[in-house]
Each structure stands twice: as C-alpha cells, then as structure tokens.
Design a protein around this motif. Structure first.
Motif, PDB file in Angstrom:
ATOM      1  N   ASN A 139      -4.480  10.403   3.068  1.00  0.00           N
ATOM      2  CA  ASN A 139      -3.713   9.969   1.900  1.00  0.00           C
ATOM      3  C   ASN A 139      -4.262  10.553   0.586  1.00  0.00           C
ATOM      4  OD1 ASN A 139      -1.617   8.097   1.185  1.00  0.00           O
ATOM      5  ND2 ASN A 139      -3.184   6.832   0.243  1.00  0.00           N
TER       6      ASN A 139
ATOM      7  N   HIS B 101       2.639  12.140  -2.619  1.00  0.00           N
ATOM      8  CA  HIS B 101       3.022  10.748  -2.359  1.00  0.00           C
ATOM      9  C   HIS B 101       2.678   9.841  -3.555  1.00  0.00           C
ATOM     10  CE1 HIS B 101      -1.031   9.199  -1.642  1.00  0.00           C
ATOM     11  NE2 HIS B 101      -0.504   8.004  -1.478  1.00  0.00           N
TER      12      HIS B 101
ATOM     13  N   HIS C  66       3.331   5.361  -5.653  1.00  0.00           N
ATOM     14  CA  HIS C  66       2.486   4.585  -6.556  1.00  0.00           C
ATOM     15  C   HIS C  66       2.917   4.633  -8.022  1.00  0.00           C
ATOM     16  CE1 HIS C  66       0.049   4.001  -3.062  1.00  0.00           C
ATOM     17  NE2 HIS C  66      -0.232   5.267  -2.945  1.00  0.00           N
TER      18      HIS C  66
ATOM     19  N   ASP D 169       1.280   2.063   1.002  1.00  0.00           N
ATOM     20  CA  ASP D 169       0.856   3.091   1.958  1.00  0.00           C
ATOM     21  C   ASP D 169       0.979   2.585   3.392  1.00  0.00           C
ATOM     22  OD1 ASP D 169      -0.109   5.339   0.335  1.00  0.00           O
ATOM     23  OD2 ASP D 169      -1.610   3.937  -0.402  1.00  0.00           O
TER      24      ASP D 169
HETATM   25 FE   LIG Z   1      -1.461   6.098  -1.327  1.00  0.00          FE
END
Ligand SMILES: [Fe+2]
Length: 274
Positions: free
Chosen positions: A85, A91, A96, A225
């Motif tokens: 991640n 992402h 986020h 996540d």
């Molecule tokens: Fe994340």
C-alpha cells in the motif's frame, strides 16, 4: 518468510518442573525481544536466527511518549498486500482524499455532503540502504483543503518506516498537536488472514484526546484500505503505468523476506476472464 510476530498470538507455555525432565518434555525456544512495549518473536521458515534487530523508539522507553490506546483489525489478505500500500501512490487520492467524516464504506466516501473538505497526500517511498535493507520509508506530507482553500493548521508530516514484513513505525509531527507514533504490527494468523494492531504513543504533556483522535482518524483511513484488501486479487504482472513504478520496486524489496522454503499459495491464482 522471515518475520517478527507480536507475542499475544502465541501460546505461552511456562514449565515449572520440580525434578527430572523426561526427554520428550521440551519445547522449541523462539528468539524473542521485548521492545517498545511489545514482546516480539522471530520466525524464519528455515530456522535461521534473527538477521536484524527491532529498533528501539527511545521516547517510548524513556516514557516521554506514553501509551494512549490501540485498535485491532483482521484483514483477509496476504501479508505482502498491506505494506505494498505504501508504494501505491495512486490509491492515496481515491481512497484517502475524502475527509474522514465521510466514513469507511468506499461506496459512499465520495458523497456530495463532504466534498468541500479534502485531505491531500504527497508521498514518496524508498527502500533504505545497507545495513538497513530490511527497512523502507514512506514520507507523506498531509494538508487539508476546505472549499478548495488550503487550511494550513492541518499541515503535518508523517513518516512510515517499515521494519521487516510486519512492523511499521508511523511517526507524526505537527506544529501545535505535538509528536507521537503509531506502531503497526501485522501478524499472519491463518493463510491469507492478518491480525493488524495499531498502538499509539504520544507526548505525555499533550491531552489524551489528541492521540485518541489521531488514532480514530488513522483507523478510518485504514478501514478504507481493508475494504480493498478484502476484495482485491493479487496479480503477479499487473498492468502498471510509469507513475506506478514504486509498486514494482516495492515487490523487489519485499522479495528479500522469502526463501526457497516459504509457503506458496497457488489457489489464489485466477483471472477475471471467465
Ligand atoms: Fe492506504
């Protein structure tokens, strides 16, 4: 796989035997250490002794930073997915950016209600050189925008130092809210099931409500996540663009934690071409 496991998942057997100990009454001794408020046990699938040590966070040992709470999650994923991640910058915006008030369910985080408030994350991931090649670092600068205007009071820097496959030291620094750390430990409890614990330690002089709030916000972002990890599929050769190059560098870095005898999962293979 080489890994330090947190102690609370392991069966602890204390043997207090009064006299002759028969040969069969013995247990394996696991290399372990007590550090940063945790007891960690080393595991290597080939039985090799620890090749690196867990770094001490001096502010925890000296009690300058004190324990202010923890969270626990179970994630249906391979252990490698969780640290990967950190190298997946794309992402950050999708998952986020929506403000923490918009919750954890990714179907609703991009709602009209909260679209005027956004988190902004700028990150860079790098492996560390020798002798710390088992470590890597993600440095993130956070800011907040309200109706497109930068709200500088919420500027802060986060440094996520990955130590081996299952430990992360997430340190914060904020002009008014002080300094502290979230220690993340990832422990495999079944094939493709991880137990993730976040413990926060914070400056003793700051009111406890501050670290509790930080942990809550971190927990909301982490649960976003989890929704991906619980549903994603691992592709060994994903279609990546130039901006995703850190993902491949991360996979090369993570490969050091496997050996020839590491467990391999073949049943996860498959495609969406059915
Ligand atoms: Fe994340």
């Amino acid at each position: 796989m080489t890994q330090y496991y947190t102690w609370h998942h392991l069966l602890c057997t204390n043997l207090f035997l009064p006299c002759t100990v028969p040969d069969f009454a013995k247990i394996k001794a696991w290399p372990s250490c007590e550090i940063n408020g945790m007891i960690l046990v080393w595991y290597h699938c080939d039985g090799i002794d620890p090749v690196w040590a867990v770094p001490e966070q001096e502010e925890i040992t000296s009690k300058e930073w004190v324990y202010r709470g923890h969270t626990e999650h179970f994630v249906n994923a391979h252990i490698q997915e969780i640290p990967e991640n950190a190298a997946d910058f794309a992402h950050l915006t999708f998952l986020h950016e929506p403000v923490f008030m918009s919750g954890v369910d990714l179907r609703y985080t991009h709602s009209k209600l909260w679209e005027s408030v956004k988190h902004c994350w700028k990150g860079e991931w790098q492996p560390e050189p020798e002798p710390n090649k088992h470590c890597s670092q993600l440095v993130v600068k956070h800011s907040l925008t309200v109706f497109g205007k930068h709200f500088s009071l919420m500027d802060f820097a986060v440094r996520a130092r990955q130590v081996g496959p299952g430990l992360v030291y997430l340190t914060f620094e904020h002009a008014f809210l002080g300094r502290g750390i979230i220690l993340q430990s990832v422990t495999p409890v079944e094939p493709l099931l991880q137990h993730v614990v976040h413990r926060i330690y914070y400056q003793r002089s700051m009111p406890a409500v501050i670290p509790k709030f930080i942990l809550k916000v971190e927990c909301i972002q982490f649960e976003r996540d989890i929704m991906i990890w619980n549903n994603k599929q691992y592709l060994s050769k994903p279609l990546l663009v130039k901006e995703d190059s850190a993902i491949l560098r991360h996979r090369r870095w993570f490969a050091q934690f496997y050996s020839e005898n590491s467990t391999r999962f073949t049943f996860q293979k498959g495609g969406l071409d059915w």
